[in-house]
Design a protein around this motif. Sequence first.
Motif, PDB file in Angstrom:
ATOM      1  N   THR A  18       0.742  -1.302   0.150  1.00 57.46           N
ATOM      2  CA  THR A  18      -0.014   0.038   0.010  1.00 57.46           C
ATOM      3  C   THR A  18       0.852   1.232   0.193  1.00 57.46           C
ATOM      4  N   SER A  19       2.021   1.332   0.620  1.00 59.92           N
ATOM      5  CA  SER A  19       2.917   2.217   0.763  1.00 59.92           C
ATOM      6  C   SER A  19       3.420   3.021  -0.639  1.00 59.92           C
ATOM      7  N   GLN A  20       3.306   1.893  -1.675  1.00 61.27           N
ATOM      8  CA  GLN A  20       4.012   2.345  -2.959  1.00 61.27           C
ATOM      9  C   GLN A  20       2.749   2.621  -3.965  1.00 61.27           C
ATOM     10  N   ILE A  72      -5.133   6.824  -3.111  1.00 61.15           N
ATOM     11  CA  ILE A  72      -5.463   5.472  -3.054  1.00 61.15           C
ATOM     12  C   ILE A  72      -5.251   4.993  -1.807  1.00 61.15           C
ATOM     13  N   ALA A  73      -4.003   4.999  -1.274  1.00 60.37           N
ATOM     14  CA  ALA A  73      -3.386   4.514   0.112  1.00 60.37           C
ATOM     15  C   ALA A  73      -4.256   4.850   1.377  1.00 60.37           C
ATOM     16  N   ARG A  74      -4.605   5.930   0.997  1.00 58.32           N
ATOM     17  CA  ARG A  74      -5.498   6.339   2.459  1.00 58.32           C
ATOM     18  C   ARG A  74      -7.126   5.984   2.299  1.00 58.32           C
ATOM     19  N   ALA A  75      -7.315   4.972   1.171  1.00 53.88           N
ATOM     20  CA  ALA A  75      -8.629   4.614   1.024  1.00 53.88           C
ATOM     21  C   ALA A  75      -8.808   2.973   1.724  1.00 53.88           C
TER      22      ALA A  75
END
Length: 262
Positions: A240-242, A247-250
Amino acid sequence: MADTATTASAAAASAASASSDAPPFQLGKPRFQQTSFYGRFRHFLDIIDPRTLFVTERRLREAVQLLEDYKHGTLRPGVTNEQLWSAQKIKQAILHPDTNEKIFMPFRMSGYIPFGTPIVVGLLLPNQTLASTVFWQWLNQSHNACVNYANRNATKPSPVSKFIQGYLGAVISAVSIAVGLNVLVQKANKFTPATRLLVQRFVPFPAVGPAGDRADTSGPPHAHPGAPSNRHVCAGEIETSQLEPEIARATSSRTVVYNKGL
């Protein structure tokens, strides 16, 4: 005696060399790099390898135990990367990753070619009657539906009614399109017999396509290599960090699955 020792040494050296060609083993990860088409292609060939259909129960237990030993750090000395990759390939080809139960042989991805090819041949048979058209379309959709269900994502169970609804929709769509197109071709007076026969050979393709989308009701795509359809088989996993920040916050997941195609 010296010749025997020399032969044994050469064999050992050859085995060590073969083992060194295998990449370092990573539990649950693909053996081949998924960042290139060639790597994904080799991964796909591994998935559909029909040789895993002939793995014995004893060999399967050994493969599972080898992976368990690796997982818990109790691996015996001398086990090679090649042996570990082979064990993982066997386990993933035979056992469902969620239920850990054996997948019925005709519905495994490794069985898709040997069990699916006769159906494809049946779909392409010339001069089919109405009954044979209905039979082969029904058999093809039934096989596809069973493969999808056998390799479904069992972590999020879907109601059986949804599966049945998708299956019936797929069968009705495939049969209706195939029969309808055959009737249209037969009534096309402008076609010569040779042209009519050629066009009829292509009828199964438009019939199978839309019906296949209806049949895929097995739930969210799986990241494991034994999933049934192309969008499942070619799924990838990314940290997710990539991802892009929005999007990562979702999501709160550490990794997400995505469709990257072949």
